[in-house]
Design a protein around this motif. Sequence first.
Motif, short mmCIF file in Angstrom:
data_model
loop_
_atom_site.label_atom_id
_atom_site.label_comp_id
_atom_site.label_asym_id
_atom_site.label_seq_id
_atom_site.Cartn_x
_atom_site.Cartn_y
_atom_site.Cartn_z
N HIS A 140 0.62 -0.99 0.25
CA HIS A 140 0.21 -0.50 -0.26
C HIS A 140 1.23 1.05 0.08
O HIS A 140 0.51 2.27 -0.52
CB HIS A 140 -0.76 -0.03 1.13
N TYR B 270 -1.48 -5.30 -6.62
CA TYR B 270 -1.58 -3.86 -6.09
C TYR B 270 -0.41 -3.05 -7.36
O TYR B 270 -0.17 -2.00 -6.48
CB TYR B 270 -0.49 -4.23 -4.95
N ARG C 233 2.52 1.48 -3.48
CA ARG C 233 2.25 2.35 -4.05
C ARG C 233 0.99 4.11 -4.31
O ARG C 233 1.85 4.56 -4.76
CB ARG C 233 0.41 1.42 -4.47
#
Length: 251
Positions: A171, A197, A174
Amino acid sequence: MVALALNAIGARYGSRAIFSDISVDMITGGTLTALIGPNAAGKSTLFKRIAGLVKGAGTVTVDAPRRGEDAICYMPQDTGANAVLTVYESVLLASRSGGSWLVKEGDLVHIDSILEALRITPLAFRNLCELSGGQRQLVSIAQALARRPEILLMDEPTSALDLHRQIEVLHLMRDLARRDDMAVVIALHDLNHALRYCERTLVIADGRLVAAGPSEDVITPALLRDIYKVDARIECCSQGKPLIVVDGAIL
């Protein structure tokens, strides 16, 4: 805009070719790209070739404000960090790589923000030798980010992390790629992580690039069968995200 392109690149160790004739039109800033393939396919060597640590045929083209190899940061699987340093010292040292040794207030703020984002601030003044493998891996990620890379090559950065931490790191990467217009390429073994992702996926096997494109177009039952020798299907979960299922079990 940050961009990385590969034109017919190859690499070999002595007389043994690791891969050859790999071309990728453009890996752009703001994106997370997965690099996948079987064990010993050459993923680590491809990263080293891009970073200029291994010589070979073809050309690597970097379009970034710093340009050339200075724009690229390669995070290997084993960083070999100096165990006598504290976490903070090791990240500060990494931030000075290739630059001035003058430390400004903004540099310390940058390091503090990285440690906080990775939730390792409580480890800041512990020695590296006192950390678990997963904690050291998080420190390695902090060291890479401290260099403010424009192109970041991460070789299995989540391999020593538990599932919750893997998700947190992916997370974060990204989000940072999008915020900082950074091109991030991550070698992954978990193909569901790549689907969830990573906007794009590159696949290498048998010394060549066998597929490249949007992750959902690349990671298919045919690819799983041909490259990984697994019969599987891809289903959508309740959030609409694809999941690989083998014999009724989610990988």
